[in-house]
Design an enzyme around this catalytic site. Structure first.
Site, mmCIF file in Angstrom:
data_model
loop_
_atom_site.group_PDB
_atom_site.id
_atom_site.type_symbol
_atom_site.label_atom_id
_atom_site.label_comp_id
_atom_site.label_asym_id
_atom_site.label_seq_id
_atom_site.Cartn_x
_atom_site.Cartn_y
_atom_site.Cartn_z
ATOM 1 N N CYS A 152 40.966 36.587 39.483
ATOM 2 C CA CYS A 152 40.032 37.833 39.102
ATOM 3 C C CYS A 152 40.818 38.381 37.688
ATOM 4 O O CYS A 152 40.289 38.948 37.088
ATOM 5 C CB CYS A 152 39.780 38.787 40.073
ATOM 6 N N GLU A 173 36.431 45.339 45.892
ATOM 7 C CA GLU A 173 37.178 44.840 44.668
ATOM 8 C C GLU A 173 36.507 43.606 44.053
ATOM 9 O O GLU A 173 36.156 42.686 44.597
ATOM 10 C CB GLU A 173 38.580 44.146 45.299
#
Ligand code: FAD
Length: 1003
Positions: free
Chosen positions: A791, A757
């Site tokens: 993020c 990720e």
């Protein structure tokens, strides 16, 4: 002589009011009659009502006739809602398009203005003044409310306060010319202020937040005190309105603190609201009466049922919490009557005001007052402008002091108020709707609510959408965040911060095969809010330690893989429980180790707890699920086997949630784990390791090897005995991880599974018709909370030309009002960045921004930021969408404001990066929302809300393109990535016998 029983007296009074109100009903030739008919039409069709109100909500933002027609056609699409035929033709494309648009646009504006005009007194001071003078001629008093609630900036709060100051001057000057009307101005010798204003405190300061009451009182007080003083000087009355429950405690605290100060302690002309729909409403009243006794000066209390019932119940259901409000209508009514009695019994201490349009409630007030021998001057009855007008007339005729709540101002900030009134007027449970529509129901309506208890609709339950009837329904419920508006929780959090400070200097060991291992080489974990503070020392692993950890995990895998799924789940649930027990200590550690503000740190713990419980449940579902077609004589099954050893490499941005998420998924699947946390968040990881041991996981199942990413992380990824790499971090590092994990090393008998990720370049698109209040709040939260280091944080805002200037002004004001400070200060919404490197990187972004475009807004850093790694929240503009600032990951509290001519172009700009993580859209056009659903290429798309803060099970998280390998953490599919699927087929036919009982009739 026997007194008339109470309920009989209420009935007599109620029928009298009804009779008088009937006579005052609007006539067919009056505009009010027609508006009533339009409302009745909406009441009949729930879908039409919802669509019509949603359209009204966005109408003030529609700047052209074309967009009005376009939105009308979308909201009232004849294919979906039942609207008159003539309307179909009007909005369908055809000849004379422009003329028709003009006509419809004009007619819609007039219609909406009339609808708004029914509930809103006027758009400016003079029109409001006209209305209140008309009311006085009908012997009705007024209280004026300036529309607007909740603000995102100090500038807006200043404007709101200034309107009140001007209003007080204008009204006071005018009031001196009004002839005396004792019924509303008070009896001779005891006059009441003629000028009366109502104020919402959320409009008085941004960040109206009880997480730090002292700060909020300081900031609200800074505008409220001068306003109260001004009102006192001109002889006006001020009432403080009560808003949603999350603001209730702070509103009471503010009121009780400021009105106890010397300047106001002997002032009588001040009031506050208590809400009977709250389960704690009676406690609030008792508290205020006690406070009033200590203060020693009379004050006013307005009793209401409450205006936020729908929103309060929806929020509670969403959070699996018991609503703070009564859930059956009769309970609110009965509570209102109990509180009425208490208030009337205390008229020497308070001046009671009762706000209701319910004839039973009003009749009960009058009957209680009679029983207590009070006069009509001892209390007043209040009603909203535009609601229950015949009732007001009836009560004024009966000699009561009736005060009308008169909102005035721009429709835009008043939209929330207007929608609440529309909902109230058309609510099935509402008294007004029932009372005049069916005269035969009057006896029922006048019954004692605590005896009659009419049935009401049950509360909405959570709906588990599960299309496969074979699948067991999920029982998973997200854990609850800590409510820091509760004083006790704040005290506990302060205690937790002290506790963690007491641990400073502790050394945290590696854990290999269940053994603690201390090393000579350690890392000092530093508090980013105060760089001289060392939170603790963490032992650093060497490659040899990693080899031992992997060997221990491989050995433990033999036992762990054959441990029953139910037993693995029990241990995960035990781990979740341990986390809940240490919740505030973990949150406090996060505040001090990575600089996450209180609420975000607490939510990070919640997410970690959720991961454990969710994957525990998911693995039980996967194990119990026959997923293949079975035929007579053949048994097919899909079995899932764990893969082996999982290297978990996690970032500091979600120090507990992501580390726990990846680890608990691997453990649920039956894999063993070697954890390598980010260096900056190793202490939290060490605490997770402690809890894993305490929960009873066997030795070697989880091993803990903190260390430098380049050395230890790489060694783990390349290790020939590691089967899965679960990594979350930057794109740059993630790409390297994928590359080295892809190499099949000599003797490595498997392909490594890479669950990677990475970051994003996340955009929020703001449409021309967007709700800018909501958009500004969401953008500021998404870009600046946790200093923009998630993020999922927002780095670009793409706004349509039409809304650009207004949005820019609002964003600039909100940025300048950001609360920046050490993460430990409860009110800080923007804390520090993680370290000096992050500060330097941010400064480079700024340089680039100034070189390639311009800085359009920047907050000022307060002095308390000098000790830490702080950077100011910033907005950049006039930047080319191809600039590195719009193309690369940019961590930090900064975003670029871009413009687009059309919505389609805005989505194109948003998509034009290598990333696809999160994205947001603010729009009220159903067609544009549909378009974004189809075309906005991101893993997590959020419509009309912030783009951070996903919840396990509700918003599985993860992106694609260069944002990640496309897995979704917190989704039903996630665990499958940690396992190998095996299909097993058995021929069960034995000499023609089909042993399967289900098929026993087959011959
Ligand atoms: C002058 C004035 C000022 C006001 N100021 C405020 C204020 O500051 N803050 C505030 O919150 N409200 C305020 N209100 C109250 C609010 O706006 C509504 O007008 C009021 O709640 C409607 O009550 P009612 O007695 O007129 O009508 P009714 O029809 O008898 O009652 C409707 C009310 O019952 C409650 N209710 C509805 N369904 C349920 C259910 N299923 N279970 C339990 N309860 C239910 C809700 O409170 C709803 O508003 C004010 C009202 C007036 C008239």
């Amino acid at each position: 002589m026997n007194a008339v029983p109470f309920n009989q007296r209420v009935r007599e009074i109620g029928l009298d009011i009804f009779e008088r109100a009937d006579a005052a009903q609007p006539k067919i030739w009056e505009q009010a009659w027609w508006l009533e008919q339009a409302t009745h039409a909406l009441e009949k069709d729930n879908r039409l009502k919802t669509r019509a109100f949603t359209f009204v909500d966005c109408l003030p933002t529609l700047r052209t006739n074309e967009s009005i027609v376009d939105h009308l056609a979308q909201y009232l699409d004849p294919a979906e809602v039942d609207v008159p035929k003539i309307f179909h033709a009007a909005v369908a494309p055809g000849p004379l398009q422009k003329t028709r648009e003009e006509l419809i646009g004009h007619a819609t504006r007039i219609g909406a203005a009339q609808m708004a005009g029914r509930f809103i007194t006027g758009y400016d001071g003079p029109s409001a003044l006209k209305t209140i003078e008309r009311l006085r001629r009908k012997h009705m008093a007024f209280t004026i409310d300036v529309l607007g609630e909740f603000t995102t900036s100090d500038a807006a709060a200043d404007r709101y306060a200034a309107v009140y100051h001007n209003l007080l001057d204008e009204l006071a000057a005018r009031a001196a010319t009004w002839p005396l009307i004792p019924q509303i101005d008070g009896p001779p010798g005891a006059p009441m202020p003629r000028v009366n204003v109502s104020i919402k405190l959320t409009g008085m300061a941004p960040h109206f937040d009880a997480i730090d009451p002292d700060r909020a009182i300081r900031h609200v007080g800074h505008r409220l005190r001068p306003l109260l003083q001004h009102a006192r000087d001109v002889g006006a009355f001020v009432n403080i309105d009560m808003e949603a429950t999350r603001h209730r405690r702070l509103t009471l605290d503010l009121f009780e603190t400021i009105l106890m100060e010397d300047a106001f302690r002997d002032w009588e002309d001040i009031g506050i609201v208590v809400q009977a729909y709250l389960i704690d409403g009676e406690d609030d009243l008792r508290e205020l009466l006690g406070w009033g006794r200590r203060r020693g000066t009379r004050f006013a209390i307005r009793l209401v049922k409450g205006a936020y019932w729908d929103a309060e119940t929806a929020a509670a259901v969403r959070a699996y919490k018991k609503p703070p409000v009564w859930t059956r209508k009769w309970e609110s009514d009965a509570c209102f009557e109990r509180m009425t009695r208490t208030m009337l019994e205390n008229v020497e201490r308070i001046r009671p005001a009762f706000a209701s349009h319910n004839i039973r409630s009003v009749a009960a007030i009058v009957a209680h007052a009679e029983e207590l021998g009070l006069t009509r001057f001892d209390y007043e009855l209040q009603m909203l402008y535009g609601m229950g007008d015949p009732l007001k007339t009836a009560l004024a005729q009966m000699g009561h002091c009736v005060r009308v709540y008169c909102p005035y101002g721009d429709l835009m900030p008043g939209m929330g108020y207007l929608i609440r009134r529309l909902l109230e007027n058309t609510s099935n449970d509402g008294f007004l709707k029932q009372s005049f529509s069916d005269p035969s129901s009057r006896d029922r309506l006048l019954q004692d609510p605590s005896i009659a208890r009419p049935p009401s609709a049950p509360l909405p339950q959570r709906h588990y959408v599960n299309t496969d009837p074979e699948e067991p329904k999920t029982m998973f419920e997200n854990a609850s965040n800590t409510n820091f508006t509760v004083a006790d929780n704040r005290r506990k959090m302060i205690g937790a911060l002290e506790y963690v400070r007491g641990e400073f200097g502790r050394t945290y060991p590696l854990v290999i095969n269940g053994e603690s291992v201390t090393t000579e080489n350690t890392h000092n974990s530093v508090n980013p809010s105060c760089k001289h503070e060392v939170v603790g020392r963490v032992c650093l692993a060497t490659p040899t330690d990693v080899d031992r950890a992997v060997a221990a995990a491989r050995k433990a895998f033999k036992i762990w893989r054959s441990t029953r799924a139910g037993d693995r789940s029990s241990l995960l649930r035990q781990l979740a429980h341990k986390m809940e027990m240490r919740r505030l200590e973990l949150a406090a550690t996060m505040v001090l180790e990575v600089g996450k503000p209180w609420r975000e740190a607490d939510a990070d713990v919640t997410e970690a707890v959720d991961h454990c419980r969710y994957y525990a449940e998911q693995i039980e579902r996967i194990e119990g699920r026959p997923r293949l077609r079975n035929v007579p004589g053949e048994d097919n099954m899909l079995a899932y086997s764990p893969k082996g050893v999982c290297a978990v490499i996690s970032p500091w941005a979600f120090p507990l949630a992501i580390l726990t998420g990846m680890t608990s998924a691997a453990l649920a699947a039956g894999d063993t784990v070697v954890m390598k946390p980010s260096r900056q968040a190793s202490i939290l990881a060490a605490k997770l390791m402690e809890m894993i041991r305490d929960a009873g996981f066997p030795p070697g199942v989880v091993n803990f090897v903190p260390g430098a990413g380049a050395e230890i992380g790489s060694h783990l990824v390349e290790h020939g005995d590691v089967n899965i790499v679960a990594f979350t971090g930057s794109q740059e590092v993630g790409a390297g991880v994928i590359q080295s994990g892809a190499v099949t090393r000599p003797g490595q008998p498997f392909i490594k599974k890479m669950i990677v990720e990475m970051g994003g370049q996340n955009a929020i698109v703001v449409d021309a018709d967007a709700d800018l209040d909501g958009a500004v709040q969401a953008i500021i939260e998404s870009a600046f909370s946790f200093a923009g280091q998630k993020c999922s944080s927002c780095s670009r805002v793409i706004v349509l030309d039409e809304a650009h200037d207004l949005l820019l002004t609002r964003l600039r004001e909100a940025t300048e009002s950001a609360v920046i400070g050490p993460a430990e200060a409860p009110a800080s919404t923007t804390g520090p960045v993680i370290d000096q490197e992050a500060v330097d990187r941010f400064n480079q972004f700024l340089e680039t921004g100034k070189r390639e475009g311009k800085m359009v807004a920047q907050a000022k850093l307060p002095p308390e930021c000098e000790e830490g790694f702080f950077v100011p929240p910033t907005i950049l503009g006039d930047i080319d969408p191809q600039s590195s600032l719009c193309q690369e990951e940019t961590y930090g509290p900064l975003f670029v404001l871009l413009r687009a001519e059309t919505f389609e172009q805005a989505i194109e700009i948003a998509n034009d990066t290598r990333f696809a993580l999160t994205g947001g859209v603010f729009s009220r056009s159903p067609a544009h929302i549909d378009y974004a659903r189809r075309e906005f290429a991101v893993g997590n798309l959020y419509i009309n809300r912030r783009i951070t803060g996903s919840q396990v099970d509700a918003q599985p998280f993860g992106g694609f393109k260069l944002s990640g390998t496309g897995v979704k953490a917190g989704s039903p599919d996630y665990l499958l990535h940690f396992m190998d699927a095996r299909c097993i087929t058995e021929n069960t036919l034995r000499s023609g016998l089909v042993p399967n009982e289900e098929h026993s009739e087959v011959t």
